[in-house]
Motif scaffolding. Structure first.
Motif, short mmCIF file in Angstrom:
data_model
loop_
_atom_site.label_atom_id
_atom_site.label_comp_id
_atom_site.label_asym_id
_atom_site.label_seq_id
_atom_site.Cartn_x
_atom_site.Cartn_y
_atom_site.Cartn_z
N VAL A 60 0.78 -1.23 0.14
CA VAL A 60 0.18 -0.09 0.07
C VAL A 60 0.89 1.13 -0.05
O VAL A 60 0.58 1.95 -0.56
N ASP A 61 2.03 1.37 0.72
CA ASP A 61 2.70 2.39 0.95
C ASP A 61 3.24 2.97 -0.13
O ASP A 61 3.62 4.16 -0.69
N GLN A 62 3.64 2.02 -1.16
CA GLN A 62 4.32 2.55 -2.45
C GLN A 62 3.12 2.51 -3.57
O GLN A 62 3.84 2.77 -4.90
N GLN A 63 2.02 2.52 -3.49
CA GLN A 63 0.98 2.53 -4.60
C GLN A 63 0.91 3.56 -5.31
O GLN A 63 0.89 3.90 -6.52
N PRO A 64 0.99 4.79 -4.46
CA PRO A 64 1.12 6.18 -5.00
C PRO A 64 1.96 6.24 -5.82
O PRO A 64 2.07 6.92 -7.16
N HIS A 65 3.32 5.78 -5.64
CA HIS A 65 4.56 6.09 -6.37
C HIS A 65 4.20 5.20 -7.83
O HIS A 65 4.67 5.63 -8.80
N LEU A 66 3.70 3.97 -7.68
CA LEU A 66 3.39 3.37 -9.14
C LEU A 66 2.38 4.09 -9.96
O LEU A 66 2.49 4.14 -11.01
N GLU A 67 1.38 4.51 -9.50
CA GLU A 67 0.23 5.29 -10.04
C GLU A 67 0.86 6.63 -10.73
O GLU A 67 0.88 6.68 -11.70
N PHE A 68 1.76 6.97 -9.82
CA PHE A 68 2.76 8.25 -10.57
C PHE A 68 3.52 7.55 -11.77
O PHE A 68 3.61 8.49 -12.76
N THR A 69 4.29 6.65 -11.41
CA THR A 69 5.06 6.15 -12.81
C THR A 69 4.28 6.07 -13.76
O THR A 69 4.64 6.09 -15.12
N ARG A 70 2.85 5.50 -13.64
CA ARG A 70 2.03 5.14 -14.76
C ARG A 70 1.63 6.38 -15.58
O ARG A 70 1.78 6.59 -16.71
N GLU A 71 1.60 7.62 -14.69
CA GLU A 71 1.09 9.00 -15.25
C GLU A 71 2.22 9.36 -15.96
O GLU A 71 2.23 10.00 -16.97
N VAL A 72 3.52 9.24 -15.59
CA VAL A 72 4.78 9.78 -16.28
C VAL A 72 4.80 8.89 -17.72
O VAL A 72 5.27 9.81 -18.55
N ARG A 126 2.65 7.75 -19.43
CA ARG A 126 1.50 8.20 -20.27
C ARG A 126 1.81 9.79 -20.62
O ARG A 126 2.05 9.89 -22.05
N SER A 127 2.38 10.49 -19.82
CA SER A 127 2.80 11.83 -20.39
C SER A 127 3.87 11.82 -21.35
O SER A 127 3.91 12.49 -22.48
N PHE A 128 5.02 11.19 -21.05
CA PHE A 128 6.04 11.01 -21.92
C PHE A 128 5.79 10.57 -23.17
O PHE A 128 6.11 11.06 -24.23
N ASN A 129 5.04 9.48 -23.35
CA ASN A 129 4.85 8.63 -24.68
C ASN A 129 3.85 9.69 -25.37
O ASN A 129 3.97 9.80 -26.60
N LEU A 180 8.13 3.91 -23.85
CA LEU A 180 8.15 3.49 -22.77
C LEU A 180 6.82 2.49 -22.14
O LEU A 180 5.70 3.02 -22.68
N ILE A 181 7.01 1.56 -21.38
CA ILE A 181 5.76 0.55 -20.99
C ILE A 181 5.30 1.10 -19.53
O ILE A 181 6.01 1.34 -18.66
#
Ligand code: TRP
Length: 334
Positions: free
Chosen positions: A155-167, A169-172, A180-181
């Motif tokens: 749970v504590d790292q879930q916001p970081h992973l959500e952030f990763t997914r957003e980054v 998407r933004s980059f692509n 980027l996958i």
């Protein structure tokens, strides 16, 4: 190398952990066991994130030794370096370049809003450094640099992973690419393991931990210090295993029969806390005996352990360089 010739069907898993030295039961039950199990279905990349550690460390004198000790624990617990890539983050500096590039598609407010950042601000108000703000960006760089399909997160790292997914998407989107996958969040039930105080999460900094590499005697000593059901004052008082951390650990290390038996006997004062703890210490030591033997053997040749980490770094670097070529091309860097 098996991983180079035939890739496992479920794809690549990446995880990182800060080099905290000898691992404790919380790390073992919460992360390491899962790392070991994931190897059966995934190509795994496990990273000792020493650069991330710099965001909070007051001194770096133990960094090297702590990385080594953690690597020993991972290997002795069953990480298979012939297939799994196990390496040290700073050995593949492409990650710092990708961190810089990803930072350009990251709104600052998103980083300062993260609960993990706010918590660090509370924890170290005297050292709110720039690296702390960029911590999730570096983590995103870790994950996408190695083309990871999935990341196991508590749970504590879930916001970081959500952030990763957003980054991603933004980059692509920004560079009109697919290079980027977007990693899948592999939500993992990390059991919250309490410390010997029975109140706070097990952690080295609170000194309420039990190291998996401890000697049987040290283990027994630590277990005997464990706080049990606080309502149970005398041996003749009935206890409540549901609120007892000793019982919680029994569930991980004792047989189903023993667990069932304690569950009954504790409630009617048939077994006392001392005997209950002695049994736990005995079972813990039995459970960890093979691990401790393998660890001691590995520790006889530290150079071999460093070779494994360096070799892992070399394999990781090949993946990283290929990704960075695509990133450069997508951006149009001359
Ligand atoms: N942020 C993680 C932690 O504090 C460590 C980490 C760094 C990580 N990079 C990662 C975890 C990539 C998963 C994937 O525990």
């Amino acid at each position: 190398m098996p991983s180079a010739t035939k890739r496992k069907k479920k794809g690549r898993v990446f995880s990182g952990a800060r080099p905290t030295g000898r691992q404790h039961l919380g790390n073992y039950l919460g992360a390491i066991k899962n790392y070991v199990a994931l190897q059966d279905d995934y190509d795994c990349v496990y990273c000792i994130v020493d650069l991330h550690a710099l965001t909070t460390l007051e001194t770096t004198e133990n960094l090297r030794q702590n990385s080594y000790e953690m690597a020993l624990d991972w290997l002795a617990a069953g990480i298979r370096p012939e297939e799994t890539i196990m390496f040290i983050q700073s050995h593949v500096l492409e990650v710092t370049e990708l961190h810089t590039i990803l930072s350009m598609v990251t709104p600052l407010g998103k980083l300062t809003d993260l609960p993990t950042f706010k918590e660090k601000v509370r924890q170290q108000p005297h050292n709110i450094n720039y690296g702390l703000v960029g911590y999730p960006v570096l983590m995103a760089a870790d994950i996408v640099l190695y083309k990871s399909d999935a990341v196991p997160v508590g749970v504590d790292q879930q916001p970081h992973l959500e952030f990763t997914r957003e980054v991603v998407r933004s980059f692509n989107y920004r560079f009109n690419t697919q290079c980027l996958i977007e990693p899948e969040m592999k939500a993992t039930e990390f059991p919250k393991v309490l410390g010997i105080d029975g109140v706070q999460k097990m952690s080295k900094s609170l000194n309420n931990h039990i190291e998996i590499a401890a000697t049987p005697e040290e283990t027994q000593q630590r277990v005997m210090q464990m706080v049990t059901d606080p309502q149970r004052m005398r041996r003749t008082d009935p206890g409540n295993p549901d609120v007892c951390n000793v019982f919680t650990l029994h569930k991980s290390f004792s047989s189903p029969e023993e667990v069932a038996n304690i569950n009954v006997e504790c409630r009617r004062a048939g077994i006392g806390c001392v005997d209950c703890k002695k049994l736990l210490a005995k079972n813990l030591n039995e459970h960890l005996r093979g691990f401790r033997q393998r660890r001691a053997e590995l520790d006889r040749n530290p150079d071999d352990v460093w070779d494994i980490l360096n070799e892992g770094g070399a394999r990781a670097k090949r993946i990283a360089q290929a990704t960075m070529q695509e990133v450069h091309a997508a951006i149009g860097l001359p």
